[in-house]
Design a protein around this motif. Structure first.
Motif, PDB file in Angstrom:
ATOM      1  N   GLU A 146      22.893  38.461   4.624  1.00  0.00           N
ATOM      2  CA  GLU A 146      23.240  37.653   6.159  1.00  0.00           C
ATOM      3  C   GLU A 146      23.346  38.201   7.163  1.00  0.00           C
ATOM      4  O   GLU A 146      22.550  37.698   8.064  1.00  0.00           O
ATOM      5  CB  GLU A 146      24.945  37.004   5.520  1.00  0.00           C
ATOM      6  CG  GLU A 146      25.298  35.933   6.124  1.00  0.00           C
ATOM      7  CD  GLU A 146      26.228  36.031   6.430  1.00  0.00           C
ATOM      8  OE1 GLU A 146      26.909  34.528   7.069  1.00  0.00           O
ATOM      9  OE2 GLU A 146      26.779  35.906   5.353  1.00  0.00           O
ATOM     10  N   ARG A 147      23.758  39.695   7.302  1.00  0.00           N
ATOM     11  CA  ARG A 147      24.038  40.689   8.585  1.00  0.00           C
ATOM     12  C   ARG A 147      22.867  41.338   8.721  1.00  0.00           C
ATOM     13  O   ARG A 147      22.357  40.970   9.755  1.00  0.00           O
ATOM     14  CB  ARG A 147      24.846  41.774   8.361  1.00  0.00           C
ATOM     15  CG  ARG A 147      24.686  42.540   8.981  1.00  0.00           C
ATOM     16  CD  ARG A 147      25.629  42.297   9.840  1.00  0.00           C
ATOM     17  NE  ARG A 147      26.009  43.348  11.237  1.00  0.00           N
ATOM     18  CZ  ARG A 147      25.388  42.948  12.093  1.00  0.00           C
ATOM     19  NH1 ARG A 147      25.746  42.065  12.302  1.00  0.00           N
ATOM     20  NH2 ARG A 147      26.098  44.528  13.048  1.00  0.00           N
ATOM     21  N   LEU A 148      21.237  41.214   8.201  1.00  0.00           N
ATOM     22  CA  LEU A 148      20.533  41.532   8.531  1.00  0.00           C
ATOM     23  C   LEU A 148      19.340  40.067   8.734  1.00  0.00           C
ATOM     24  O   LEU A 148      17.788  40.345  10.281  1.00  0.00           O
ATOM     25  CB  LEU A 148      19.275  42.302   6.971  1.00  0.00           C
ATOM     26  CG  LEU A 148      19.942  43.527   6.874  1.00  0.00           C
ATOM     27  CD1 LEU A 148      19.192  44.103   5.502  1.00  0.00           C
ATOM     28  CD2 LEU A 148      20.082  45.031   7.565  1.00  0.00           C
ATOM     29  N   CYS A 149      19.787  39.656   7.877  1.00  0.00           N
ATOM     30  CA  CYS A 149      18.567  37.522   8.511  1.00  0.00           C
ATOM     31  C   CYS A 149      19.805  37.467   9.506  1.00  0.00           C
ATOM     32  O   CYS A 149      18.314  37.110  10.842  1.00  0.00           O
ATOM     33  CB  CYS A 149      19.298  37.081   7.255  1.00  0.00           C
ATOM     34  SG  CYS A 149      18.014  36.821   5.961  1.00  0.00           S
ATOM     35  N   GLY A 150      20.897  38.058  10.172  1.00  0.00           N
ATOM     36  CA  GLY A 150      20.789  37.347  11.316  1.00  0.00           C
ATOM     37  C   GLY A 150      20.375  38.399  12.460  1.00  0.00           C
ATOM     38  O   GLY A 150      20.615  38.377  13.858  1.00  0.00           O
TER      39      GLY A 150
END
Length: 276
Positions: A146-150
């Motif tokens: 989730e962090r990286l997709c952001g």
């Protein structure tokens, strides 16, 4: 490879200029990620070519040596000559060791972690994280994804997976800003006794779910069954046997690629069919 590591069940948050995460193993080697790079260049080709400005790709956690970032840069530049690749590492010594290989602005190296430090908060068209999250607890994977997709730009792709030491067998998950999309299995077909041997390279999100009753186990079982049934095609080579295997399983699983990719020793399936 090395990259920001999650020591417990969730990613560490940076404080001030401290990158998010901790150091993990730094082993790497030349040409190890060629199968993943080849797939990325194909999957992202249209987005790379159509970008109005020079797109940015990130090799997050390239390890003790910069070879994977150097190779990724070269392979993407064959598609889009002005693509800018950034190798990101959490350990300052590894960043310093990589600097002699930099080719600004097309290939640069910097210290960072899951925050993916890019100038001006820019989003990346590609974030690649290879042989990293398998070293984490499974509970950490979702928050890291989730962090990286952001940190992706519109139309961007996060590619996260695991391969063996010389890149013969590899499995990765591709994610867009909305989350996981596909799982790709890729192998050097010569010497492959059965497709389920790829199970040892499943990403962390799947590897503990390769047990009877779970979708990924059922898929690998069907893949082995189709491989066995396709044995007569082995007389024409392992590639033809693999193509016949892929064609067979595409009748009962949501396979999203076709013969052109199967010829490369790949098979891509919708994430939703294998998700735990």
């Amino acid at each position: 490879m090395v990259a920001p590591s999650v020591p417990h069940s969730s990613p560490a948050r940076g404080r001030g200029d401290r990158p998010e995460g901790t150091v993990t193993r730094g082993t790497t080697g030349t040409n190890r990620l060629r199968r993943m790079d080849r797939w990325i260049a194909h999957a992202l080709g249209p987005a790379l070519r159509s970008a109005e400005r020079p797109p940015t790709a990130v090799d997050l956690g390239y390890g003790a040596a910069p070879w994977t970032a150097v190779e990724l840069s070269a392979r993407l530049r064959a598609v889009r000559p002005d693509v800018r690749t950034v190798g990101v590492e959490i350990e300052p010594e590894r960043v310093a060791a990589a600097l002699p290989y930099a080719e600004p602005p097309l290939l640069t190296f910097r210290r960072g972690g899951f925050e993916v430090p890019l100038d001006g908060g820019e989003g990346a068209l590609l974030i690649r994280v290879a042989n990293v999250l398998r070293q984490y607890e499974e509970a950490a994977v979702g928050p890291v994804w989730e962090r990286l997709c952001g940190r992706l730009a519109p139309g961007g792709l996060l590619v996260e997976g695991t391969c063996d030491e010389i890149g013969r067998r590899h499995v990765w998950v591709a994610l867009g800003p909305e989350g996981p999309r596909t799982v790709t299995f890729a192998a050097r077909l010569t010497g492959l006794d059965r497709p389920s041997e790829l199970a040892e390279r499943l990403p962390k999100a799947l590897i503990h779910h390769n047990v009877p009753g779970r979708p990924v186990h059922a898929f690998l079982t069907d893949l082995d069954r189709a491989w066995s049934a396709a044995a007569p095609y082995g007389a024409f080579g392992a590639r033809q046997r693999w193509i016949a295997t892929c064609r067979s399983v595409s009748g009962s699983w949501p396979v999203v690629d076709a013969r052109g990719r199967w010829r490369q020793g790949e098979l891509t399936v919708e994430w939703s069919a294998l998700a735990p």
